[in-house]
Design an enzyme around this catalytic site. Sequence first.
Site, PDB file in Angstrom:
ATOM      1  N   LYS A  26       0.848  -1.183   0.000  1.00  0.00           N
ATOM      2  CA  LYS A  26       0.000   0.000   0.000  1.00  0.00           C
ATOM      3  C   LYS A  26       0.887   1.237   0.000  1.00  0.00           C
ATOM      4  CE  LYS A  26      -4.036   1.847   2.541  1.00  0.00           C
ATOM      5  NZ  LYS A  26      -4.910   1.656   3.719  1.00  0.00           N
ATOM      6  N   SER A  85      -9.827   1.460   2.495  1.00  0.00           N
ATOM      7  CA  SER A  85      -8.965   2.275   1.676  1.00  0.00           C
ATOM      8  C   SER A  85      -7.865   1.506   0.950  1.00  0.00           C
ATOM      9  CB  SER A  85      -8.306   3.337   2.547  1.00  0.00           C
ATOM     10  OG  SER A  85      -7.434   2.743   3.498  1.00  0.00           O
ATOM     11  N   SER A 110     -10.041  -0.939   6.683  1.00  0.00           N
ATOM     12  CA  SER A 110      -9.406  -0.681   5.385  1.00  0.00           C
ATOM     13  C   SER A 110      -8.629  -1.852   4.791  1.00  0.00           C
ATOM     14  CB  SER A 110      -8.481   0.533   5.484  1.00  0.00           C
ATOM     15  OG  SER A 110      -9.237   1.721   5.397  1.00  0.00           O
TER      16      SER A 110
END
Lengths: 100, 476
Positions: free
Chosen positions: B76, B151, B175
């Site tokens: 990420k 996310s 997330s």
Amino acid sequence: MPARISRDDVSHVARLALLELTDDELERYTEQLGAILEHATDVEALDLADVAPLSHPLPVQNVFRDDEPGDALDREEVLGQAPAAESGRFRVPAILGEEP
Amino acid sequence: MTATALSLAGAVRSGERSAREVVQASLDAIAARDGEIHAFNTVTAERALAAADRVDARIAAGEDPGPLAGVPVALKDNLCTRGVATTCSSKILDGWDPPYDATVVSRLAGAGAIVVGKTNLDEFAMGSSTENSAFGPTRNPHDLTRVPGGSSGGSAAAVAAGFVPLSLGSDTGGSIRQPAALCGVVGVKPTYGRVSRYGLVAFASSLDQIGPFAATVADAAACYDAIAGWDRLDSTSITDPLERTSAALGRGVTGLRVGVVAEMTDERMGIAPDVLARTRAAADALASAGATVEEVSVPAAIYGLSAYYLIAPAEASSNLARFDGVRFGLRVDAPTTAEMQRATRTAGFGPEVKRRIMLGTYALSAGYYDAYYGKALKVRRLILRDFEAAYERFDVLLSPTSPTTAFELGTKTNDPLTMYLNDVCTIPSNLVGHPALSVPYGTGSDGLPVGVQVMGPALSESLLFQVAAALEGSLA
């Protein structure tokens, strides 16, 4: 619960957070923050009188280590990532004489 | 890439396949299809191939490069990588190449894994659809008209699309688990403090935790085992001894007490009927496998959403004060420093980030602190009490991960509150610091993946993987 968040409140908060808002944004954020804060009033249903706040999931304590020299980030590499640097320091525009 | 991380590592360690060949296959898959999915912000092809060659050289020299030797992984883009852009999908970090690696990045490298790129996210991990990215949305590999969740949508999509067998995300209110559910992969939020947060760009420091995505439970456990453990660079890192969770996978669920959370399996809470049906099917499967399954009430859990959307923005408003155009990233020039900071933050942050910064600033401001932030912290304590009571009677808890399957792009972006409701089942675990994971359990009425969530008390990761493995096995 306090009164619904106003346009002036949002304007004040934006100033505190160093953000500039257009009139349209001010309108929209006032509406949206109002809706989110209103949803949060559902906790009024709970009896919180004798409940201690929980700010962290762990029983956090200060963590100390021996003060021994060790590896640190490379100064040039760090300053190389700054928008402006000079003489081994971060460089910023004028600070003195401006409005706070 | 249909092979698992463990089978790839096995092939690389035995010399059957080279790490270069495995990494090249990952890069080829990305090149072929990421144009339409946009899982990646950055693909680090040259670095990855160079790292693969180093792994191959070690194998040629008779050394063992580690349990994830040659396995391509995606990170990420809020995890710091030295010398490689780390954007948080925000314009405000434009041009920033971190001067250090996050601890998880070093640990993955130490296990022999090879980073192939940085994945898209909602800006600063604030969102549930990956639509809040300054670089455009990621699309769900199962249906390009749908969101991947968020996310960590890029990391979930990268595994679901078969680009990589493993990726890392961060989970502040769901997330990792919610995009895992929407993309049909396994996603794990470890116990708070189990995985070092050093080098994770902070969103809400008392809630953030890094964890893996994988196509299989065994791969997720192997990745967790590689990244978990105490780190002197994170003062909230837990020192308790670590159990190898991979060893727990075959233990079965006989005699385990499983509680199905009543408040999270209630249509009145907005949980879709097809998602509820899959959650009940998972509960039935565990009962058939020998577990005792009963309904349990965790009454305060539903107030998690309200507490979270005050606590997380409050912490974010403080954490994001550091983005001021002085030390890294974007600077919009202006005659004075205060004007420069305002101009930089106004140009650099997107709408959702500004919304949360202002919400948090308001919740912490004089006159409102007790009414909002203070009250939210009390609710947080109540939620912890209710979970502790539930864990006196149950070993693990079960719920849906997300109220619905993947929704269409653009359908929730205009109404923040509706978007926030996606996190109703995942938020409580972050507030109390407990581990939880999402495991795929079939599809909804639209044919899209459904995930079920397994929650447990602090440090119960082995148990969660054990239950997840049983669920995975029941589908086979």
